[in-house]
Enzyme design. Structure first.
Site, PDB file in Angstrom:
ATOM      1  CG  HIS A 167      -0.207   0.095   2.523  1.00  0.00           C
ATOM      2  ND1 HIS A 167       0.370  -0.997   3.146  1.00  0.00           N
ATOM      3  CD2 HIS A 167       0.063   1.159   3.334  1.00  0.00           C
ATOM      4  CE1 HIS A 167       0.944  -0.628   4.267  1.00  0.00           C
ATOM      5  NE2 HIS A 167       0.778   0.676   4.407  1.00  0.00           N
ATOM      6  CG  ASP A 220       1.868   4.936   4.864  1.00  0.00           C
ATOM      7  OD1 ASP A 220       1.297   3.831   4.817  1.00  0.00           O
ATOM      8  OD2 ASP A 220       2.880   5.144   5.553  1.00  0.00           O
ATOM      9  CG  HIS A 272       5.229   0.812   3.014  1.00  0.00           C
ATOM     10  ND1 HIS A 272       4.839   2.088   2.650  1.00  0.00           N
ATOM     11  CD2 HIS A 272       4.527   0.513   4.134  1.00  0.00           C
ATOM     12  CE1 HIS A 272       3.952   2.540   3.506  1.00  0.00           C
ATOM     13  NE2 HIS A 272       3.740   1.602   4.426  1.00  0.00           N
ATOM     14  NE  ARG A 285       7.539  -5.853  12.194  1.00  0.00           N
ATOM     15  CZ  ARG A 285       7.107  -4.628  11.888  1.00  0.00           C
ATOM     16  NH1 ARG A 285       6.012  -4.153  12.457  1.00  0.00           N
ATOM     17  NH2 ARG A 285       7.766  -3.885  11.010  1.00  0.00           N
TER      18      ARG A 285
END
Length: 340
Positions: A229, A231, A292, A302
């Protein structure tokens, strides 16, 4: 006369018999000829297979030279980086929009990564805050968020407002407040310095949040964090995106690398990856030049914080109002947005 008649009859039968034999011989010969024509010789079969192999080879060459994806490191977990940058050409829509905001136009679009902006101790305090918050709620899938500005906290397949949970009063200490605000200010300054902006022209914007990613099966679309996508296309308010990693790739979790996708021509792509590291900060312009995604986490947990900035005051938001006591809680209740 009778014998003569009989003799003629015999000769006729012999003649007919002879014709039938010849016909059968001719049919047999024709059949043999047809069978021989329908079965290629060994040489013909060899030529046929050689052509097939050649065609497959040509197709493979065309494919791998036309459709190619390469991988390139931007920051590995073992490195300690003062600063690493990669300049890029701004996408046209991004540049056209951001040109409206004086003092907020980058000298050049691109990305950066540094291990010297936030200290490991500061990252550790924020990790403690994240763990405490997610102890009150987590997604049933693999992606949970905690937004200290709106109060949004993943719980099951929905969101709750963390500020409405009685236990939340015990979460936030003055140390958490000070570190959160101090880290935000340092990251904001780093963005301004790397893109040569006025720090005052940058405003914190929504969403800014903690994330907790695991390898649990996605239950809703919000759990599918791995899609590629841009941002700016996902969040109209974004102009600059930053991430602060709170845990270590290869130690605390596997998978989960951050990957930029650089398109080179119509079919060639380069995946430029960052291996998360505690206290590592990455930042980038939020336009199409920085498409990204995050790789799926395959094990462990994470943790990271997404800190986003806008140049448009209309989308600016204040630092979160943590409830330290009942008086502040009552005072700030009206300021908090409704449950998402």
């Amino acid at each position: 006369m009778s014998d003569g008649s009989g003799g003629g009859s015999v000769r006729q039968r012999k003649k007919s018999s002879g014709d039938g034999t010849g016909s059968r011989a001719r049919k047999s010969k024709a059949t043999g000829s047809t069978a021989s024509g329908s079965s290629p010789s060994a040489a013909q079969q060899h030529q046929m297979w050689a052509r097939i192999v050649l065609m497959v080879g040509i197709a493979a060459i065309v494919y791998f030279t036309t459709f190619r994806t390469r991988e390139k490191k931007f920051a590995t977990q073992r490195e300690v980086l003062e600063l690493r940058t990669q300049p890029l050409d701004c996408s046209r829509p991004y540049l056209e929009e951001i040109s409206k905001f004086a003092g907020c136009i980058p000298n050049q679009c691109g990305r950066f990564v540094s291990d010297k902006i936030v200290s490991p101790a500061e990252a550790g305090i924020l990790l403690d805050l994240a763990r405490a918050g997610f102890a009150l709620g987590q997604s049933a899938g693999g992606a949970s968020i905690l937004d200290l500005h709106s109060g949004a906290l993943s719980k099951g397949t929905q969101f709750v407002n963390v500020y409405r949970l009685p236990e939340a009063k015990q979460l936030f200490t003055s140390q958490h407040i000070n570190v959160y605000r101090h880290v935000k200010a340092k990251v904001q300054q780093a963005v301004a310095e790397n893109f040569r902006l006025s720090a005052d022209a940058l405003h914190l914007t929504h969403p800014t949040f903690f994330s907790r990613l695991t390898n649990a099966t996605a239950k809703t679309i919000h759990d599918e964090y791995w899609h590629e996508h841009v941002d700016k296309e996902t969040y109209n308010s974004f102009h600059y995106t930053t991430l602060l990693y709170l845990t270590d790739y290869g130690k605390d979790f596997t998978g989960g690398r951050f990957v930029f996708i650089d398109n080179e021509g119509k079919h060639n792509r380069t995946h430029v990856y960052i291996e998360p590291k505690r206290a590592r900060v990455s930042g980038f312009t939020s336009g199409a030049e920085n498409m990204h995604h995050v790789e799926q986490v395959t094990g462990g947990v994470r943790y990271a914080i997404t800190i986003s900035f806008t140049c448009d005051r209309e989308y600016a938001m204040a630092d979160p109002k943590f409830a330290l006591d009942d008086d502040e809680d009552d005072q700030n209740a009206e300021e908090r947005p409704a449950e998402p």
